[in-house]
Design a protein around this motif. Structure first.
Motif, mmCIF file in Angstrom:
data_model
loop_
_atom_site.group_PDB
_atom_site.id
_atom_site.type_symbol
_atom_site.label_atom_id
_atom_site.label_comp_id
_atom_site.label_asym_id
_atom_site.label_seq_id
_atom_site.Cartn_x
_atom_site.Cartn_y
_atom_site.Cartn_z
ATOM 1 N N LYS A 123 49.099 47.677 43.681
ATOM 2 C CA LYS A 123 48.717 47.129 44.966
ATOM 3 C C LYS A 123 48.796 45.612 44.936
ATOM 4 O O LYS A 123 48.132 44.953 44.129
ATOM 5 C CB LYS A 123 47.287 47.577 45.315
ATOM 6 C CG LYS A 123 46.908 47.316 46.760
ATOM 7 C CD LYS A 123 45.549 47.909 47.067
ATOM 8 C CE LYS A 123 45.165 47.662 48.528
ATOM 9 N NZ LYS A 123 43.834 48.212 48.838
ATOM 10 N N ASN A 124 49.637 45.049 45.809
ATOM 11 C CA ASN A 124 49.797 43.603 45.875
ATOM 12 C C ASN A 124 48.762 42.970 46.789
ATOM 13 O O ASN A 124 48.171 43.638 47.649
ATOM 14 C CB ASN A 124 51.196 43.240 46.378
ATOM 15 C CG ASN A 124 52.269 43.560 45.363
ATOM 16 O OD1 ASN A 124 52.008 43.582 44.168
ATOM 17 N ND2 ASN A 124 53.483 43.805 45.827
ATOM 18 N N SER A 285 39.405 43.674 26.202
ATOM 19 C CA SER A 285 39.063 45.043 26.603
ATOM 20 C C SER A 285 38.351 45.122 27.954
ATOM 21 O O SER A 285 38.268 46.191 28.539
ATOM 22 C CB SER A 285 38.176 45.688 25.530
ATOM 23 O OG SER A 285 36.979 44.959 25.367
ATOM 24 N N LYS A 286 37.837 44.021 28.450
ATOM 25 C CA LYS A 286 37.092 44.049 29.711
ATOM 26 C C LYS A 286 37.994 43.957 30.942
ATOM 27 O O LYS A 286 37.529 44.083 32.071
ATOM 28 C CB LYS A 286 36.083 42.883 29.741
ATOM 29 C CG LYS A 286 34.995 42.970 28.677
ATOM 30 C CD LYS A 286 34.017 44.100 28.969
ATOM 31 C CE LYS A 286 32.825 44.064 28.047
ATOM 32 N NZ LYS A 286 33.029 44.732 26.784
ATOM 33 N N LEU A 287 39.297 43.728 30.742
ATOM 34 C CA LEU A 287 40.217 43.626 31.870
ATOM 35 C C LEU A 287 40.444 44.992 32.507
ATOM 36 O O LEU A 287 40.485 46.008 31.816
ATOM 37 C CB LEU A 287 41.566 43.065 31.414
ATOM 38 C CG LEU A 287 41.602 41.629 30.881
ATOM 39 C CD1 LEU A 287 43.024 41.277 30.449
ATOM 40 C CD2 LEU A 287 41.102 40.633 31.912
ATOM 41 N N THR A 288 40.601 45.004 33.824
ATOM 42 C CA THR A 288 40.994 46.236 34.512
ATOM 43 C C THR A 288 42.477 46.493 34.227
ATOM 44 O O THR A 288 43.184 45.616 33.719
ATOM 45 C CB THR A 288 40.777 46.123 36.025
ATOM 46 O OG1 THR A 288 41.656 45.090 36.536
ATOM 47 C CG2 THR A 288 39.335 45.751 36.354
ATOM 48 N N ALA A 289 42.938 47.684 34.586
ATOM 49 C CA ALA A 289 44.346 48.027 34.351
ATOM 50 C C ALA A 289 45.270 47.062 35.086
ATOM 51 O O ALA A 289 46.292 46.612 34.542
ATOM 52 C CB ALA A 289 44.614 49.461 34.792
ATOM 53 N N LYS A 290 44.909 46.694 36.319
ATOM 54 C CA LYS A 290 45.753 45.766 37.086
ATOM 55 C C LYS A 290 45.716 44.369 36.478
ATOM 56 O O LYS A 290 46.746 43.699 36.365
ATOM 57 C CB LYS A 290 45.320 45.708 38.550
ATOM 58 C CG LYS A 290 46.219 44.789 39.367
ATOM 59 C CD LYS A 290 45.840 44.703 40.831
ATOM 60 C CE LYS A 290 46.760 43.730 41.555
ATOM 61 N NZ LYS A 290 46.428 43.581 42.989
#
Length: 454
Positions: A123-124, A285-290
């Motif tokens: 999603k952009n 590790s705390k980053l979301t997939a996006k």
């Protein structure tokens, strides 16, 4: 029938499919097929398509031609897994006894996964703007559309604004904006991520002292690949790292800075931003997939000079790697506890040798494994024995608790420590008592001789 064949790793976690598979390349794909791109295929008797990573291109094969299926399409326009990473993936699989798919998962973000005829859509961010800011509101003929008029009035005050920020700052919903877009009053463009132009970067690189400069020059000028920078706490290892990264930046090369997860704080990132601005990617590790995909995308498109992160940063798709730095190399968190169960320090050394770049392992307390490699001549030792800016080392005292017991003190705190705590509290200062104990295994020992009951 085919003049070229590809060897691929299919995107499937099953152990039964952990092998290289050969597919034919139709003539229409001959010019675009490359190692490191993904292709669409069908596998076995299923009609559903899935993605596979090309790891080899050959002109001949021993597989019977009637058994070879064609690739259906090329998914990627550019190479997303560099040849050196494919070599590293092969080494990891053999070294740590894991599946191809486990390793490739470290290198390809989940956001671009394609399987079962479905591609993950990213999603952009939508950016909206007023097409004609000089046009008077009366000329829009919107007499009974108060919300639309209000939206136009707001957009006259800004060049552009993210749609989500617009709707949160006003009482106007997205349906009103969509109506204005259809009327060609408002324009919209989509971006994967928004540039952070709000920070004012005053970039600076600190000058190294004599001891730091000696280590820096040795790394730059020597023909060795691997180094252990053994520097006491406060000796300024980070300043050496930053100057090394800056050197390779000037050569048009990118750098990887590995830090233990626990050390990956805003303070570390802020320090590097002061030297390199926003041309930094951060993996943890705390980053979301996006968010993880955005960082990966920036590296792939050469938008960053420095990749900072824990283990996962090691697999960033860097085009021209200059140096890998592993800070606090003795930390156990560099060893992965999930599949693939790899040692990031060992893997970093292997990637440096494959890429023919430098690697620096930094620590005040190096691991025995690393020191053994120094003694065996595999790693070159560099030492920094003094604190930067001539700062004094703390006064350290070692207390023999057996002596304390013999003198009548049967508590767990020595008299020296007790007096120090009392003196510190009297001065309205704070005390930290660090208990260096891990795990839950207790033991009984004799206070007089130290014998441990087993």
């Amino acid at each position: 029938m085919y003049t070229k064949f590809v060897q691929v790793i299919i995107n499937n976690n099953s152990k039964s499919t952990d092998s290289l598979y050969t597919y034919g390349v139709p003539n229409k794909f001959l010019d675009d097929i490359m190692v490191g791109k993904r292709v669409k295929i069908t596998f076995s008797k299923t009609k559903n398509t899935m993605d596979a990573l090309v790891v080899g291109i050959i002109s001949k094969t021993d597989v019977p031609i009637d058994k070879i299926k064609p690739i259906l399409d090329i998914i990627d326009e550019v190479v997303i897994v560099k040849p050196e990473l494919i070599k590293l993936a092969t080494w990891i699989r053999e070294r740590y006894i894991c599946k191809h798919s486990d390793v490739i998962r470290l290198m390809v973000p989940s956001q671009i996964k394609y399987e079962h005829d479905k591609e993950n859509k990213i999603k952009n961010e939508k950016i909206i703007y007023l097409i004609d800011k000089l046009k008077p509101i009366d000329n829009y003929n919107l007499k009974n559309a108060s919300k639309q008029i209000k939206a136009i009035e707001y957009l006259k005050t800004v060049d552009s604004i993210p749609l989500k920020d617009f709707t949160s700052n006003t009482d106007i919903n997205s349906s009103t904006i969509n109506t204005l877009i259809k009327k060609s009053i408002i324009g919209v463009e989509e971006k994967l991520y928004l540039d952070d132009d709000t920070k004012d970067y005053n970039l600076s690189i600190n000058t190294l002292n004599k001891e730091q400069k000696k280590s820096y020059d040795e790394i730059i000028d020597s023909e060795d690949i691997a180094y252990l920078l053994h520097g006491i706490t406060g000796s300024g290892k980070t300043e050496v790292y930053i100057n090394l990264i800056n050197y390779y930046k000037k050569l048009g090369k990118q750098s990887i800075m590995l830090v233990p997860e626990i050390s990956l704080t805003n303070q570390i990132v802020d320090r590097f931003e002061k030297s390199f601005g926003k041309r930094i990617a951060v993996f943890h590790s705390k980053l979301t997939a996006k968010q993880r995909y955005i960082q990966w995308y920036k590296v792939l498109n050469n938008e960053v000079d420095v990749i900072i992160g824990a283990r996962s940063a090691l697999f960033a798709p860097i085009k021209n790697l200059g140096i890998i730095i592993v800070d606090e190399e003795h930390e156990e968190s560099y060893k992965s506890s999930t599949s693939p169960k790899y040692d990031a320090v060992e893997t970093a050394i292997k990637r440096a040798y494959i890429a023919k770049c430098k690697i620096v392992l930094g620590s005040a307390t190096p691991s025995l494994k690393t020191y053994n490699m120094v003694n065996n001549g595999h790693i070159k030792l560099l030492e920094m024995k003094n604190r930067a800016n001539h700062a004094n080392l703390p006064d350290i005292k070692i207390i023999d608790m057996k002596q304390e017991i013999e003198n009548g003190n049967d508590t767990i705190i020595s008299r020296e420590l007790y007096r120090s705590i009392k003196r510190t509290l009297k001065s309205n200062e704070q005390v930290i008592l660090f208990v260096n104990r891990r795990g839950y295994s207790n033991f009984i020992s004799c206070k007089k001789c130290g014998y441990v009951v087993k």
